[in-house]
Scaffold this active site. Structure first.
Site, mmCIF file in Angstrom:
data_model
loop_
_atom_site.group_PDB
_atom_site.id
_atom_site.type_symbol
_atom_site.label_atom_id
_atom_site.label_comp_id
_atom_site.label_asym_id
_atom_site.label_seq_id
_atom_site.Cartn_x
_atom_site.Cartn_y
_atom_site.Cartn_z
ATOM 1 C CB CYS A 27 -1.836 7.018 2.444
ATOM 2 S SG CYS A 27 -3.102 5.742 3.460
ATOM 3 C CD GLU A 51 -1.763 2.349 1.719
ATOM 4 O OE1 GLU A 51 -1.448 3.140 1.007
ATOM 5 O OE2 GLU A 51 -1.817 2.413 2.713
#
Length: 503
Positions: free
Chosen positions: A295, A260
């Site tokens: 993020c 990720e």
């Protein structure tokens, strides 16, 4: 100094015991709001320590895997209760977290107090996996009875960044455990102490070797973990550059990876969006929660030309209400950036926009000017209006408090602009038309799309989370995130051979 703010030293945790790193080496962690203020010391582990942790996890794996899904699920529920059993300790770890990280106290407390929810969710997934999938004879082709079961992989290496380490651990650690894997966790060296103390609570409730915790310089010990022949899965959250390196190292052993790798999330604000103070506050927190160091933060804002001035006025007003300062102060809504490296990235993007003549405004209130100008890693929310698409703060992930706002005139133009990125983590669509919202969401190259919201507070943890393109490979969270830690195992026999199972 508050009596809760004494300097501490955290160790590593291997095979059920806390101990110093080999040789006793530590490194220092300082308060990002006051970089001369030493918060404490974390163990600087060696390659030998990392090897020992992996070997301990490998040795513990057979017994842990043999417990079965239901028993492991029960233990996860016990962990969820233990994480919040001592509220004074929760407050202490939250305060320590703010001091070593910089984010505001309400966010660290939220991260601490909700970690147990992820363990409860994973426990339910474990119970679901305990029931094998059974296939009777097919209508076409050879006739078989088939059982599809799920087996743990082995030792899982979990590597988490500094921005939301406990939330990110909650997306992978309980899932790894409930599926029967043993684990080595490597927290970021920039935010280690509060996560380590929290992980120790979890590890002490598990058999020795099931959860091992190693801190230190990733450049020194990271490859020992990701390239270890006994590691069966690497789950990494961090930057694209490091993720690419992790993938190369893991490839030597054909070790599967989940990556990720962040994003550059676009928000599309359509002409029929409901715009009011509540909506602008949602946009603010979606963009600038944790000083923009998330993020899935809103990082590019595209606004229909007919509503552009309204959005600029309303969103700027929300940003002007930001209170920038020490995250421990109750009035603070935006703390410092975590480290000087990230602050330089953000300031360089702002400087480039200024040098190219952009219409730029720094917003927010600074109650303590001496603190703000005293060397801490502070940056007020910076907005770039009608931003040139070629600017770095449009093309790259800012991961800090700056945001470009741009116009569009057609739906196709908005979708094309959103997709014009090497990233594809999250996105959002703001409209009062539900059918249109879903239709546009289906066209966006993103692993997760929020409707009339953006970021952690708009996210359903039951949905798998991950990205397209360079935002990564694989998924965390949701049932898919749990399945990532288990290998499917198919068992087939001629039709009629297997005994009938009770219904």
């Amino acid at each position: 100094m508050n009596n809760m703010d004494q300097e501490i030293t955290t160790g590593i945790f291997i095979n059920g015991k806390v101990r110093p790193a080999s040789g006793g080496a530590v490194y220092d962690l300082f308060n990002p709001a006051r970089p001369s203020e030493l918060v404490g010391h974390a163990a600087a582990a060696t390659r030998e320590d990392m090897n020992e942790a992996v070997e301990a996890a490998h040795a513990a794996f057979p017994a842990w895997a043999a417990l079965g899904f239901e028993e492991r699920a029960r233990r996860l529920r016990d962990i969820a209760s233990a994480l919040v059993a001592d509220q004074e300790d929760v407050k202490y770890r939250s305060r320590l977290f703010t001091r070593e990280h910089g984010k505001i106290a309400r966010e660290t407390l939220l991260e601490m107090s909700r970690l147990g929810d992820r363990f409860l969710q994973a426990a339910a997934y474990g119970e679901r996996m305990a029931v094998d999938e059974e296939l009777g004879p097919a209508d076409v082709g050879p006739k078989f009875d088939t059982i599809i079961t799920r087996q743990p992989r082995g030792v899982a290496a979990l590597i988490v960044p500094w921005n939301w380490p406990l939330s990110i651990l909650g997306a992978k650690l309980p899932q790894a455990l409930v599926t029967g894997n043993t684990v080595v966790v490597k927290p970021s060296e920039d935010s280690a102490m509060a996560p380590v103390l929290t992980l120790q609570i979890i590890a002490r409730l598990l058999p020795p070797g099931v959860l091992n915790i190693i801190t230190g310089d990733a450049g020194q010990i990271g490859d020992t973990l990701t390239g270890h022949p006994l590691v069966r899965l690497v789950n990494f959250t961090g930057s694209v550059g490091i993720g690419r390196h992790v993938m190369k190292v893991a490839a030597e052993n054909i070790t599967p990876v989940t990556l990720e790798l962040g994003g550059n999330d676009a928000a599309l604000i359509l002409e029929d969006a409901e715009l009011n103070e509540e909506a602008f506050n949602k946009m603010y927190w979606g963009a600038f929660g944790s000083s923009g160091q998330i993020c899935m933060a809103l990082k590019r804002m595209y606004v229909h030309a007919s509503r552009y001035d309204e959005v600029v006025d309303g969103f700027t007003a929300a940003c002007e209400r930001a209170v920038v300062g020490d995250g421990l102060e109750p009035e603070t809504t935006m703390g410092p950036v975590n480290n000087p490296r990230q602050l330089k990235i953000v300031r360089d993007m702002i400087a480039e926009a200024r040098a190219r003549g952009a219409d730029l405004k720094e917003c927010g209130q600074v109650p303590d000017e001496d603190l703000y100008n005293g060397g801490g890693y502070f940056q007020k929310p910076a907005l770039v209006y009608d931003a040139d698409p070629s600017l770095k703060l449009v093309r790259e992930e800012q991961f800090g408090p700056c945001l470009p706002i741009m116009k569009f005139r057609t739906e196709d133009e908005a979708v094309a602009s959103a997709n014009d990125s090497e990233f594809g983590l999250c996105s959002s669509v703001w409209t009062s038309d539900a059918e249109r919202a879903v239709r546009i969401a289906r066209r966006l190259e993103a692993g997760y799309t929020y409707l009339n919201g953006h970021g952690p507070m708009a996210q359903d943890g039951r949905g798998p989370f991950g990205g397209f393109k360079q935002s990564g490979i694989g998924r965390n969270l949701g049932y898919d995130g749990a399945l990532a830690f288990a290998e499917p195992h198919s068992i087939s026999a001629p039709a009629g051979f297997l005994p009938e199972r009770p219904q």
